[in-house]
Write a protein that holds these residues in place. Structure first.
Motif, short mmCIF file in Angstrom:
data_model
loop_
_atom_site.label_atom_id
_atom_site.label_comp_id
_atom_site.label_asym_id
_atom_site.label_seq_id
_atom_site.Cartn_x
_atom_site.Cartn_y
_atom_site.Cartn_z
N PRO A 73 51.77 21.55 131.60
CA PRO A 73 51.68 20.34 132.31
C PRO A 73 51.61 20.54 133.87
O PRO A 73 51.11 20.06 134.73
CB PRO A 73 52.90 19.60 132.04
CG PRO A 73 53.21 19.85 130.75
CD PRO A 73 52.92 21.36 130.29
N ASP A 74 52.55 21.61 134.28
CA ASP A 74 52.60 21.86 135.96
C ASP A 74 51.18 22.38 136.28
O ASP A 74 50.72 22.15 137.31
CB ASP A 74 53.84 22.93 136.27
CG ASP A 74 55.07 22.05 135.93
OD1 ASP A 74 55.23 20.98 136.10
OD2 ASP A 74 55.99 22.80 135.80
N GLN B 23 48.44 21.73 134.79
CA GLN B 23 47.33 20.78 134.82
C GLN B 23 47.44 19.86 136.05
O GLN B 23 46.37 19.40 136.67
CB GLN B 23 47.49 19.81 133.56
CG GLN B 23 47.27 20.46 132.46
CD GLN B 23 47.66 19.78 131.00
OE1 GLN B 23 48.19 18.77 131.01
NE2 GLN B 23 47.22 20.16 129.84
N LYS B 24 48.63 19.74 136.66
CA LYS B 24 48.94 18.74 137.60
C LYS B 24 48.31 19.42 139.06
O LYS B 24 47.72 18.95 139.77
CB LYS B 24 50.41 18.31 137.86
CG LYS B 24 50.82 17.36 139.00
CD LYS B 24 52.15 17.34 139.07
CE LYS B 24 52.42 16.33 140.48
NZ LYS B 24 53.92 16.15 140.39
N HIS B 25 48.64 20.84 139.04
CA HIS B 25 48.10 21.47 140.00
C HIS B 25 46.71 21.49 140.19
O HIS B 25 46.11 21.40 141.24
CB HIS B 25 48.68 22.90 140.08
CG HIS B 25 48.03 23.86 140.97
ND1 HIS B 25 48.20 23.92 142.21
CD2 HIS B 25 47.28 25.11 140.83
CE1 HIS B 25 47.46 24.75 143.10
NE2 HIS B 25 46.97 25.57 142.03
N THR C 273 45.64 18.18 141.33
CA THR C 273 46.20 17.43 142.70
C THR C 273 46.06 18.59 143.94
O THR C 273 46.21 18.05 144.87
CB THR C 273 47.55 16.86 142.49
OG1 THR C 273 48.30 17.82 142.32
CG2 THR C 273 47.32 15.96 141.67
#
Length: 495
Positions: free
Chosen positions: A201-202, A204-206, A209
């Motif tokens: 998840p981290d 994917q967020k990186h 964004t």
């Protein structure tokens, strides 16, 4: 590009010809497509299977366009662009100073109903949407090279460059001359393709964004880039693209693990400023920066120094540079010597002519890694691949393909550069891949890196000359380059 995708591009291009009759340029048409695509996709995201909260107020959404016709439609479309341009974040950047160039209500209605609404864009794969979008850009660049060539890098060249650098989900990727975002998008797609199912998840967020960052001096070009990023699933806030900003003016202070860029062609630098009215102003001057090795008006040398500044320690860079960066004396020699000693300059790809929309360009791709300070030169061996000698490409009849660089990528050996093996030897003199020791390079006159060894077959046998149309284009390119050089000399004589 798949047949279905090609059909959509062809369909969209047919609309472009219709709009040409209304006095709308190809690039303006492509920009209008981005506005409408955004509105349509934003609407799709609110429906199954996504069911996401709307990012656009209902009164400005896609359905509000479908319900209107005639002058009411044209007026409402204009109002939508104005209101969305006032929104914060990436949304406001996409529609900042947007103009409704399609002023014929009937044409606008056809574009909305017959082209955009009939497709389900969100269900397509990200690379398909990118193909459609960049297919339009490629065609508009061919039809109007002066309008598009300045920031359009062929995707078939971008892909193998990114395949060599191999960005990962843990990287931060920067392009200080981002154009329409080709390098950033290719880096994003590379990570999705290689790590997509393994991303936590981290990560994917990186990736969505904070993975990419770019600077683009031309506001309209930056808008196309931001839209292109959105089409690929990048939805950062604040916007990752700095619009209307000359990246050479100062050190941004940020550092990145990967820099991928094809700076604008042209040697002479001007400091560019976007005024309050949004217009571009230029002042002929040099960039006085403490982080640069030398002060010069040569824009390409300045971008090369800027790229080095942007890198973290051990960061990787791939930058497209014209031939003059490899052999020019004075500031050029200083930059090359500093680069070889302070960085690991490990690879040089000599590009063929006839692949860029700007004519007369002889360019290369320079690959290097940033390193910490030490007394001994970091560069030990420079590997050179010659894709230029005895190679002939044109934009229409014989365009560059990804497969044309397969051997280079294999020779580059992205998995482990220490296992590289030359294809050239005295026994195989036609090999395009060979190495040169740093000590020898530093002893060359002016640290000249314009290195070639293959025999030009056309000089030995007239039967090996390229087709007349290719030969004519190469002659035209050389004459254009000579004319630009004479113009530069003439300008200096007037100073």
């Amino acid at each position: 590009m798949s047949n279905d995708t090609q059909q959509i591009v062809n369909k969209a291009w047919n609309f472009a010809h219709v709009l040409r009759d209304d006095g709308i340029s190809y690039m303006a048409y492509t920009e209008q497509i981005t506005f409408l695509l955004f509105l349509k996709m934003a609407d799709e995201q609110t429906k199954q299977p996504y069911n996401r909260p709307p990012i656009i107020p209902v009164k400005y959404g896609w359905d509000s366009l479908l319900k209107r016709e005639g002058d009411e439609l044209e007026s409402h479309y204009r109002h939508i662009l104005e209101e969305l341009g006032k929104q914060p974040g990436m949304l406001g950047e996409i529609f900042k100073k947007a103009r409704p160039d399609i002023q014929n209500p009937a044409t606008l209605r056809r574009l909305i109903v017959d082209l955009i609404d009939v497709e389900r864009w969100s269900s397509m794969q990200a690379d398909v949407k990118g193909d459609i979008y960049e297919g339009l850009l490629a065609r508009s660049a061919v039809e109007s090279p002066k309008g598009a060539g300045q920031y359009f890098t062929p995707r078939e060249l971008i892909k193998p460059i990114v395949d060599c650098v191999q960005p990962t989900a843990d990287d931060t990727v920067c392009d200080p001359a981002v154009g329409t975002g080709g390098f950033l998008l290719a880096a994003y797609d590379c990570v999705v393709k290689r790590q997509g199912s393994k991303l936590d998840p981290d990560q994917q967020k990186h990736l969505a964004t904070s993975f990419v960052k770019g600077w683009e001096i031309v506001p309209n070009t930056a808008r196309l880039c931001i839209m292109n990023l959105f089409l690929h699933g990048i939805k950062a806030d604040p916007c990752p693209i700095h619009s209307g900003f000359d990246s050479l003016r100062s050190d941004p202070g940020e550092r990145f693990s990967v820099v991928l860029t094809n700076p604008p062609f042209g040697k002479k630098s001007t400091i560019a400023i976007v005024n309050e009215a949004g217009d571009l102003e230029k002042d002929d001057d040099v960039y006085e920066r403490q982080d640069f090795w030398t002060t010069t008006k040569n824009k390409q040398l300045n971008f090369l120094q800027h790229a080095k500044t942007l890198l973290k320690i051990n960061g990787r860079c791939a930058i497209v540079v014209p031939d003059n960066v490899l052999f020019e004396g004075g500031a050029g020699e200083t930059v090359r010597r500093k680069l070889l000693t302070q960085c690991d300059v490990h690879t040089l790809l000599r590009l063929p002519t006839g692949i860029f929309y700007a004519q007369g360009v002889k360019a290369n791709v320079l690959f290097f890694d940033a390193k910490p300070a030490q007394e001994k030169p970091w560069t030990k061996t420079l590997w050179v691949y010659d894709l230029r000698t005895n190679m002939h490409f044109t934009l229409k009849e014989s365009p560059l393909k990804r497969s044309d660089l397969d051997e280079f990528v294999a020779c580059y050996h992205p998995a482990n550069r220490h296992r590289r093996k030359p294809t050239w030897s005295e026994a195989t003199p036609d090999g395009r891949w060979r190495s040169f020791e740093s000590d020898d390079l530093l002893k060359r006159d002016k640290v000249n890196l314009d290195i070639f060894w293959l025999k030009d077959k056309s000089l030995e046998d007239s039967d090996d000359l390229p087709d007349p149309d290719v030969l004519a284009q190469e002659i035209a390119d050389d004459l254009q380059t000579a004319l630009e050089q004479f113009s530069t000399i003439a300008s200096k004589l007037k100073e």
